[in-house]
Design an enzyme around this catalytic site. Sequence first.
Site, PDB file in Angstrom:
ATOM      1  N   HIS A 102       0.856  -1.190   0.000  1.00  0.00           N
ATOM      2  CA  HIS A 102       0.000   0.000   0.000  1.00  0.00           C
ATOM      3  C   HIS A 102       0.887   1.235   0.000  1.00  0.00           C
ATOM      4  O   HIS A 102       1.713   1.423   0.894  1.00  0.00           O
ATOM      5  CB  HIS A 102      -0.942  -0.009   1.205  1.00  0.00           C
ATOM      6  CG  HIS A 102      -2.046  -1.007   1.053  1.00  0.00           C
ATOM      7  ND1 HIS A 102      -2.540  -1.749   2.104  1.00  0.00           N
ATOM      8  CD2 HIS A 102      -2.740  -1.388  -0.055  1.00  0.00           C
ATOM      9  CE1 HIS A 102      -3.509  -2.535   1.648  1.00  0.00           C
ATOM     10  NE2 HIS A 102      -3.641  -2.340   0.351  1.00  0.00           N
ATOM     11  N   GLU A 136       1.680   3.836   3.034  1.00  0.00           N
ATOM     12  CA  GLU A 136       2.108   3.322   4.338  1.00  0.00           C
ATOM     13  C   GLU A 136       3.638   3.352   4.418  1.00  0.00           C
ATOM     14  O   GLU A 136       4.317   2.339   4.470  1.00  0.00           O
ATOM     15  CB  GLU A 136       1.505   1.915   4.541  1.00  0.00           C
ATOM     16  CG  GLU A 136      -0.027   1.968   4.498  1.00  0.00           C
ATOM     17  CD  GLU A 136      -0.719   0.618   4.344  1.00  0.00           C
ATOM     18  OE1 GLU A 136      -0.038  -0.429   4.423  1.00  0.00           O
ATOM     19  OE2 GLU A 136      -1.948   0.597   4.146  1.00  0.00           O
ATOM     20  N   ARG A 153      -3.193   4.861  -2.210  1.00  0.00           N
ATOM     21  CA  ARG A 153      -3.037   3.527  -1.637  1.00  0.00           C
ATOM     22  C   ARG A 153      -2.719   2.453  -2.694  1.00  0.00           C
ATOM     23  O   ARG A 153      -1.919   1.548  -2.466  1.00  0.00           O
ATOM     24  CB  ARG A 153      -4.353   3.163  -0.942  1.00  0.00           C
ATOM     25  CG  ARG A 153      -4.574   1.701  -0.592  1.00  0.00           C
ATOM     26  CD  ARG A 153      -5.977   1.538  -0.016  1.00  0.00           C
ATOM     27  NE  ARG A 153      -6.425   0.166   0.149  1.00  0.00           N
ATOM     28  CZ  ARG A 153      -6.347  -0.505   1.299  1.00  0.00           C
ATOM     29  NH1 ARG A 153      -5.808   0.048   2.360  1.00  0.00           N
ATOM     30  NH2 ARG A 153      -6.804  -1.734   1.387  1.00  0.00           N
ATOM     31  N   HIS A 206       2.503  -3.494   6.814  1.00  0.00           N
ATOM     32  CA  HIS A 206       1.579  -2.390   6.530  1.00  0.00           C
ATOM     33  C   HIS A 206       1.601  -1.388   7.682  1.00  0.00           C
ATOM     34  O   HIS A 206       2.222  -1.598   8.700  1.00  0.00           O
ATOM     35  CB  HIS A 206       0.143  -2.926   6.427  1.00  0.00           C
ATOM     36  CG  HIS A 206      -0.151  -3.768   5.237  1.00  0.00           C
ATOM     37  ND1 HIS A 206      -1.067  -3.415   4.282  1.00  0.00           N
ATOM     38  CD2 HIS A 206       0.336  -4.980   4.845  1.00  0.00           C
ATOM     39  CE1 HIS A 206      -1.140  -4.354   3.357  1.00  0.00           C
ATOM     40  NE2 HIS A 206      -0.298  -5.326   3.671  1.00  0.00           N
ATOM     41  N   GLU A 244       0.433  -4.599  11.023  1.00  0.00           N
ATOM     42  CA  GLU A 244       0.001  -3.201  10.901  1.00  0.00           C
ATOM     43  C   GLU A 244       0.816  -2.422  11.932  1.00  0.00           C
ATOM     44  O   GLU A 244       0.576  -2.516  13.128  1.00  0.00           O
ATOM     45  CB  GLU A 244      -1.502  -3.050  11.195  1.00  0.00           C
ATOM     46  CG  GLU A 244      -2.418  -3.760  10.212  1.00  0.00           C
ATOM     47  CD  GLU A 244      -2.545  -3.072   8.856  1.00  0.00           C
ATOM     48  OE1 GLU A 244      -1.997  -1.959   8.688  1.00  0.00           O
ATOM     49  OE2 GLU A 244      -3.187  -3.654   7.975  1.00  0.00           O
TER      50      GLU A 244
HETATM   51  N1  ARG Z   1      -2.962  -1.108   6.074  1.00  0.00           N
HETATM   52  C1  ARG Z   1      -4.368  -1.314   6.252  1.00  0.00           C
HETATM   53  C2  ARG Z   1      -4.961  -2.038   5.075  1.00  0.00           C
HETATM   54  O1  ARG Z   1      -4.321  -2.884   4.560  1.00  0.00           O
HETATM   55  C3  ARG Z   1      -5.085  -0.101   6.598  1.00  0.00           C
HETATM   56  C4  ARG Z   1      -5.262   0.034   8.037  1.00  0.00           C
HETATM   57  C5  ARG Z   1      -5.707   1.400   8.419  1.00  0.00           C
HETATM   58  N2  ARG Z   1      -6.991   1.423   9.032  1.00  0.00           N
HETATM   59  C6  ARG Z   1      -7.190   1.157  10.304  1.00  0.00           C
HETATM   60  N3  ARG Z   1      -8.393   1.141  10.727  1.00  0.00           N
HETATM   61  N4  ARG Z   1      -6.232   0.879  11.125  1.00  0.00           N
HETATM   62  O2  ARG Z   1      -6.079  -1.850   4.664  1.00  0.00           O
HETATM   63 ZN    ZN Z   2      -2.107  -1.618   4.143  1.00  0.00          ZN
END
Ligand code: ARG
Ligand code: ZN
Length: 484
Positions: free
Chosen positions: A217, A220, A275, A345, A419
């Site tokens: 993405h 990020e 993204r 991510h 994440e």
């Molecule tokens: N990197 C995440 C994805 O792959 C997005 C996360 C961001 N949103 C969140 N609510 N933390 O979609």
């Molecule tokens: Zn992501």
Amino acid sequence: MGIRKISTRLPNGGGGSRDWNIRQDCRREDSKELCSEFAIHIANSVQGTLLELHGALGLSGTRLPSGFFKEIRADTCDPFSSLLSAPCSCPGPMQDSAGIFGGCRPFDNSAVALQQGMTEPRHGLGAGWERSLAQHRREVVEETVSQRRGLDAYSYTRYHPMEEIYQWMIQISEKYAEVVTQHFLGMTYETRPMYYLKISQPSNNPKKIIWMDCGIHAREWIAPAFCQWFVKEILQNYKDDSRIKKLLRNLDFYVLPVLNIDGYIYTWTTDRLWRKSRSSHNNGTCFGTDLNRNFNVSWCSIGASRNCQDITFCGTGPVSEPETKAVSSLIESKKDNIVCFLTMHSFGQLILTPYGYTKNKSSNHEELIQVGQKAANALKEKHGTNYRVGSSADILYATSGSSRDWARDMGIPFSYTFELRDNGTYGFVLPEAQIQATCEESMAAILSVLDDVYEKYWGVDSAGKAASSAAVVLGLLFSFMSLL
Ligand code: ARG
Ligand code: ZN
């Protein structure tokens, strides 16, 4: 104006000979078709065909002069042009022969197998490609030395534009040539080359593989920063740190620092919060596929959109994008040896296990949670940051076509999405001041996962120990029987 028809042979007898229309003054504003044909050709070239090209372009000499790639870069649109400037883009919408894609002609990744073969000397195609790649690397290094600061001055606590990451990859694989090599993976939609780094301690040991990709993405940014941090940490410490030394005895690391290169560049030039990839759809009326909805697993069934305007657009079909094709074909070719698939991510501070496309759990779910929870604990010890661990469908949202789920269903036992920071204060725009702490704590988490993977396959509790304890039991049994 300057169109030359040249004839080339593909190596290894494959493909016979072929005519190429090379427009020597093919610049960004010129025809994409000619540009990308040339890009494909270069990507498929080995020394022999490069020499033919070289001759055909009217450059004298029998070996490639040191300025070869510079000349190509200056006059044409080869894939390496992205090192210095954006590659050619098309002047307007254009249909490919299948009529599917609008906009720029997409790169044909059917050639990827060949390209991958070229990075592997044992396939017999390798040497020429390795030489031309080496040539290219020397070029960029020369430029880097004269124009920019070297690797010692590279800041791991800053975000870097793509050209700097390309240069970093070359520099790091030169400096640590004994353990790291750079490999061509495929081309992006906009014909930029994708490279991964392979960190491997030479030995006769059959190795298993750890895969890590970052930046699928585009926005990020902390993810590519972490991939670079991870590589740096391994390379700076593998000689002295017994923990890393041990891991490298049985594991090779494959690291793809930026998966979505076109999107990443777009976040630097145009839209910080982009993204998706940059593929063109509906006659150039909308752009980008969510590459993490494009893998061939329950494709576009849930948590993804068929509307190309949407940020979770799943593409025109499973693995419709050159970037996902390139990753899928490498993973597929090595799947029996990959024990762990990590995809980085931001944001949310989560360690996600399969699945996103169902609330059902994978066969080793308990183990994945246990290993993930231990990693979250190790992470918290560094700076007190809290992470949650769970399946994507349970603790984030439903997603189909993700690389993590696809990798798990290909049979790769450990598969996680990380994440990284933060929890929404800055979101995707994490300040550079937080890069160091984020990378330190994430490194602790990843090493914890790797320790557990290592223990499972090579630890004292694994097969070797089982065999030796069976031997002990048998030995005792026999000595007991001999007493009777
Ligand atoms: N990197 C995440 C994805 O792959 C997005 C996360 C961001 N949103 C969140 N609510 N933390 O979609
Ligand atoms: Zn992501």
